[in-house]
Design a protein around this motif. Sequence first.
Motif, short mmCIF file in Angstrom:
data_model
loop_
_atom_site.label_atom_id
_atom_site.label_comp_id
_atom_site.label_asym_id
_atom_site.label_seq_id
_atom_site.Cartn_x
_atom_site.Cartn_y
_atom_site.Cartn_z
N TYR A 1 -47.24 -22.14 -27.66
CA TYR A 1 -47.52 -20.37 -26.63
C TYR A 1 -49.02 -20.98 -26.40
O TYR A 1 -49.40 -21.98 -25.99
CB TYR A 1 -47.90 -19.56 -27.66
N THR B 1 -50.06 -18.51 -24.47
CA THR B 1 -51.85 -16.92 -24.21
C THR B 1 -51.01 -16.67 -25.67
O THR B 1 -49.94 -17.03 -26.05
CB THR B 1 -50.89 -16.35 -23.84
N ARG C 1 -51.17 -13.21 -27.31
CA ARG C 1 -50.99 -12.21 -27.52
C ARG C 1 -51.82 -10.74 -27.62
O ARG C 1 -53.02 -11.42 -28.11
CB ARG C 1 -49.62 -10.92 -28.92
N GLN D 1 -54.06 -10.61 -30.71
CA GLN D 1 -54.23 -11.76 -31.47
C GLN D 1 -55.14 -12.47 -31.23
O GLN D 1 -55.90 -12.81 -33.17
CB GLN D 1 -53.26 -12.64 -30.96
N GLY E 1 -42.64 -7.71 -35.36
CA GLY E 1 -42.20 -8.04 -33.68
C GLY E 1 -43.75 -8.28 -32.82
O GLY E 1 -43.92 -8.82 -31.91
N LYS F 1 -48.18 -10.69 -36.33
CA LYS F 1 -48.92 -10.91 -36.80
C LYS F 1 -48.72 -11.49 -37.58
O LYS F 1 -50.61 -12.52 -37.99
CB LYS F 1 -48.30 -9.20 -37.60
N SER F 2 -47.77 -12.66 -38.15
CA SER F 2 -48.04 -13.86 -38.83
C SER F 2 -49.08 -15.52 -37.89
O SER F 2 -49.92 -15.53 -38.58
CB SER F 2 -46.57 -14.80 -38.94
#
Length: 755
Positions: free
Chosen positions: A13, A15, A17, A20, A40, A43-44
Amino acid sequence: MNKLQYLKNYFGYSTFRRGQEALIDGIISGEDALGIMPTGGGKSLCYQLPAIMLEGTAVVISPLISLMKDQVDSLVESGIEATFINSTLSQGDILERLEGMRNGAYRLVYVAPERLGTAYFTRGLQQCKVSLVAIDEAHCISQWGHDFRPSYQDIPRFLNQFEQRPPVAAFTATATPKVTEEILTLLELRQPVIQKTGFDRPNLFYKVAAPGNKFRYLEQYLSGKEADESGIIYCSTRKTVESVTAKLRDKGYSALGYHGGMDSAVRKSVQEDFMFDRVPLIVATNAFGMGIDKSDVRFVIHYNMPQNMEAYYQEAGRAGRDGLESECVLMYSASDIVSQKMLIENNMTSEDRRRMLNENLQYLINYCHSDNCLRYMITDYFGEAHERTSAGEKCGNCSTCLDESEKRDVTVEAQKILSCIYRTNQRFGMNLIIRVLRGSSEKRVLQFGLDKQTTYGIMKDASPGEIREIIMSLIAEGYLRMTTDTYPVLKLLGPARSVLKGERKITVKVERLKRGKSKEAKKRKHKVKAIGFENVDYDEKLFEKLSGMRGQIASEKGLPSYTVFHNAALLEMSALYPTTEEEFLKIGGVGQKKLENYGGLFMDEVKKHLSAQGIDETVRLEKRKMIEAQIEKAIENAPDDTSASNLSEKPKNEPMSERISTTYSIYKEGHSIKQIAQKRGFTTGTIIKHLVKAHEKELTVDWKLLIDEDKCKCIFEAIEVVGLESLKRIKDLVPEDIDYDAIRIAIEIYKQDSL
Ligand code: ADP
Ligand code: MG
């Protein structure tokens, strides 16, 4: 490498979210962190990225053994050394992995909370450098959360064992203040970076529907979808799952059921069929979902209302993880509300927790009734609304914002309702308030002296259904609340004041008000028929004429005369003198067909009669008004029962008063209702009626001994939702084992000690 490079390199990725980056920055610089993001939300990544950037091994505490393997597999796939230790492994494997851990072979080790108490695990940890402890699904530590795990409460002790406590990062999708509070205090987080964010999912379209026939609605919905679009249909019980699945398959849909009562091998294969697009539709209980990471679920339909907003959003949030347009439809009915309340009522838990469960449920009920933007309702619930939308703003992607139906200003009505509640000291439930507003002379109204109130009868012209809809809106919009006691009572909330002062406008959809009214009309038609016009003055001469005409038509057609019109219809005509089509249609038993076939004839007869009697239009209308009033009164005084079995029981020569006293004396001998019914040769319903009459005559009947307390409570819940007017509607809301007799008895108790 900097964090963006890591992000690109390992996860692909470019960027972050929302939320984060702040959490990741905090953790990397050694701070504690709390991330509250929806399912969704990503968090992970917030602990996985620091885990690869920091020196040492990250311990990830996660409640779902079934998910650990998947997560670890996908990390390894991305080139990140990770493993898990849980009860699915053999002792040999565990020892091997512990050894690896001591040698620093892993960036992340996933463990179940139960593992934390075992000595060999903690000993193993002491010999290695722990970069951070991440606690996934952290709400499991809170008793207030929706899935409390006792083993989570061992985490603080585990954290205290470290000589040098590493940063602790907790993550959850549950956002109630109470749960957040408990996570912070129980985990003893040290001035953590907190991010609560990302609850808005712009690609999801939200819709609320209260269809009369849920299955038909579902079918219609599905018929507008492509056959290969994936969707989940959530139902509240296993039984519903099975019946909806069967019905869908019957209609040719490719659907599979999934619930906790099914064999685990079957469940696994259903899950895989869905994941691999072999079956597009899954009908499931909430057992389906933990760990369903299918990104292209195009719609999530709730066939029943779930237990609260958290649960709803978690399930609905499984739609559109890929960011493409997807739909979340929540179907609800009054019976869903009652069954959720019953679940809470029967929950073996503390009073406090029950109250909390009720409050959480109430928010979802409000969501179902609100005319506000649904996206606003959701983000507001998760404490994020102010950043995005305000109450009045439209998101343009929910059923409220796209709804162009007409609204009516009901501010004045709302003021009347609120002041009635205020003036009666906030002691009564919805039904009694409605009666006071409409100026009813029902017994309880008089008994409590409510007819002396200044608000008595100030909404005479509104129907009960209309008032009910306005009250429901006021609850939904946070001006009123209904207590959750055995006898739910309406109470004012702070913002009610601004409505009373005229500072706030209240609007309700016209369609909704109409719905309330038509329910009312139907009910009334039924009732008028039931009371048989015994207590209403009708024009006997006209009745004779009309029934003569009916006889003639019937014999011409070779039909029995009741097939033309029932007696009740003729009685009603001869009391109300209908001369217009509209008036004629209102007569019980008159539909469009009857109007076409006979309307002209019968109305002509009425008109002829009117002019022969010298009754002009003004007098006719006055008479109608008077009769309407009489009917209203008769309806109020009629027994709350319209089922046929009890209406046809006149003949028997015993005078009424004797019938009652005989029944009463047998009752006093200590017989059950059933036994009395057998002895007397009446139905149980009639026996109950006799006892009601006896009770009205000051003979004591101890109703509470005649009914199971739990059943009674359940019936009360239903009464508060649909009112006392129709037994059938109450029956529809309660579990099947509750019969009409129980409902009749509960109604008596409800009426008597409504406080
Ligand atoms: P949660 O645990 O909050 O329910 P996950 O951590 O499982 O959510 O992430 C959900 C999805 O979002 C995953 O497929 C993940 O790869 C993806 N994701 C996470 N962070 C980003 C990001 N910065 N950009 C794009 N996708 C992301
Ligand atoms: Mg997660």
